[in-house]
Design an enzyme around this catalytic site. Structure first.
Site, PDB file in Angstrom:
ATOM      1  N   ARG A  41       0.862  -1.176   0.000  1.00  0.00           N
ATOM      2  CA  ARG A  41       0.000   0.000   0.000  1.00  0.00           C
ATOM      3  C   ARG A  41       0.900   1.228   0.000  1.00  0.00           C
ATOM      4  O   ARG A  41       2.031   1.185   0.484  1.00  0.00           O
ATOM      5  CB  ARG A  41      -0.894   0.019   1.239  1.00  0.00           C
TER       6      ARG A  41
ATOM      7  N   LYS B  72      -2.212  -2.533   8.042  1.00  0.00           N
ATOM      8  CA  LYS B  72      -3.374  -2.051   8.779  1.00  0.00           C
ATOM      9  C   LYS B  72      -3.422  -2.669  10.166  1.00  0.00           C
ATOM     10  O   LYS B  72      -3.106  -3.839  10.346  1.00  0.00           O
ATOM     11  CB  LYS B  72      -4.653  -2.400   8.016  1.00  0.00           C
TER      12      LYS B  72
ATOM     13  N   ARG C  92      -0.780  -1.803  -6.605  1.00  0.00           N
ATOM     14  CA  ARG C  92      -1.040  -2.953  -5.729  1.00  0.00           C
ATOM     15  C   ARG C  92      -2.035  -3.908  -6.400  1.00  0.00           C
ATOM     16  O   ARG C  92      -1.873  -5.124  -6.357  1.00  0.00           O
ATOM     17  CB  ARG C  92      -1.573  -2.447  -4.390  1.00  0.00           C
TER      18      ARG C  92
ATOM     19  N   TYR D  37      -9.883 -10.401  -6.922  1.00  0.00           N
ATOM     20  CA  TYR D  37      -8.948 -10.441  -8.045  1.00  0.00           C
ATOM     21  C   TYR D  37      -9.238 -11.593  -9.000  1.00  0.00           C
ATOM     22  O   TYR D  37      -8.784 -11.570 -10.143  1.00  0.00           O
ATOM     23  CB  TYR D  37      -7.503 -10.524  -7.527  1.00  0.00           C
TER      24      TYR D  37
END
Length: 305
Positions: A142, A166, A244, A276
């Site tokens: 990220r 995160k 990303r 994805y």
């Protein structure tokens, strides 16, 4: 207790208990503040909020937010009222029966192709910038993870980068030799020219007037990215996060399993990574053509082999 104080105390609890990023906490605080203003305009406080208020609030948000964003805010409000129950401010949550909106398949937007990524990287001659983009694309970081890297997070001998994602959760992500070579070149021969008292051992530093030696910022990276996108003749506007997305999609097209990709991305659940599969069509198409009996490149499976 005033509503603003309740919100402040809740945000403080998230900071200490869950270790959320300051930017995330600021967004949460802003959303809760806006909700407080909304119900105050109706002459209410948190204990007197009912399901009708909750539904009206969420409907009002659809003027500004898509379904996915609005649903994220719904989760925030549900957790906030669970906190208020624990603190004995309210006895029941009015959000408990509110259902999320249907979102369907999340749209990643335009994902850069392999050819686009090659064009982008090929036009970058600045070693610092090339190291940033190579590392981001090679490891699926990220933008916040990239700019917060410290020099000691790069493990050259074992060829991996130590990332804090995160919730301040750490993960180890491999770096390919090509990207690592640029990072090492930058650290060894170029980064020393950027270092000042403001550097604090951050890996990627700026070199712009009084900001020289400071940590690279999200906006600084975005401006650099837009410059190189234009130079590479890529007309679509991509965000740093699209790199990303490209990392994950291109790996999936290459046949890498979803669990491995999920771990490298730092997703808490493989369900998050499953988006994805809707974009990695090349690999799925080739798989069907090879293994389905009606496929163009069908290879018959010999059970006796």
């Amino acid at each position: 207790m005033p509503q603003v104080r309740l919100i402040h105390d809740y945000i403080e609890s998230l900071h200490f208990e869950r270790g959320l990023a300051d930017s995330t906490l600021a967004k949460y605080s802003d959303d809760l503040d806006k909700f407080a203003v909304f119900i105050e305009a109706r002459g209410k406080t948190f204990p007197s909020v009912d399901i009708g208020d909750c539904q009206d609030w969420l409907k009002s948000r659809f003027e500004f937010d898509n379904a996915k964003t609005a649903n994220g805010k719904l989760v925030l409000f549900k957790q906030f009222f669970e906190y208020l129950i624990r603190e004995r401010v309210v006895s029941v949550s009015p959000f408990v029966t509110v259902l999320p909106a249907k979102t369907g398949v999340q749209d990643l937007g335009f994902v850069p192709t392999v050819a686009m990524m090659e064009r982008l990287l090929d036009v970058i001659s600045n070693i610092r910038d090339r190291a940033m983009f190579e590392l981001m694309y090679a490891s699926g970081l990220r933008i916040s993870e990239l700019v917060n890297l410290k020099v000691q997070n790069i493990h050259v001998k074992n060829r991996f980068v130590q990332v804090t994602g995160k919730g301040r959760v750490e993960r180890i992500v491999p770096i390919n030799d090509f990207a690592l070579a640029y990072v090492v070149e930058y650290i060894t021969n170029h980064r020393p020219d950027f270092v000042t008292a403001n550097s604090k051992n951050f890996l990627f530093l700026t070199r712009a007037g009084t900001c020289t030696g400071s940590q690279m910022s999200n906006s600084g990276f975005y401006q650099i990215m837009m410059k190189y996108m234009g130079k590479a003749g890529i007309e679509r506007v991509y965000s740093p996060h699209s790199i990303r997305h490209a990392f994950a999609t291109h790996l999936m097209n290459a046949g890498v399993d979803i669990l491995t990709i999920s771990k490298m991305l730092g997703h808490a659940s493989v369900n998050t990574t499953s988006i994805y599969t809707h974009y990695a069509k090349d690999h799925l198409k080739a798989f069907l053509e090879k293994y389905h009996p009606l496929g163009k490149n069908y290879v018959k499976f010999d059970r006796n082999a």
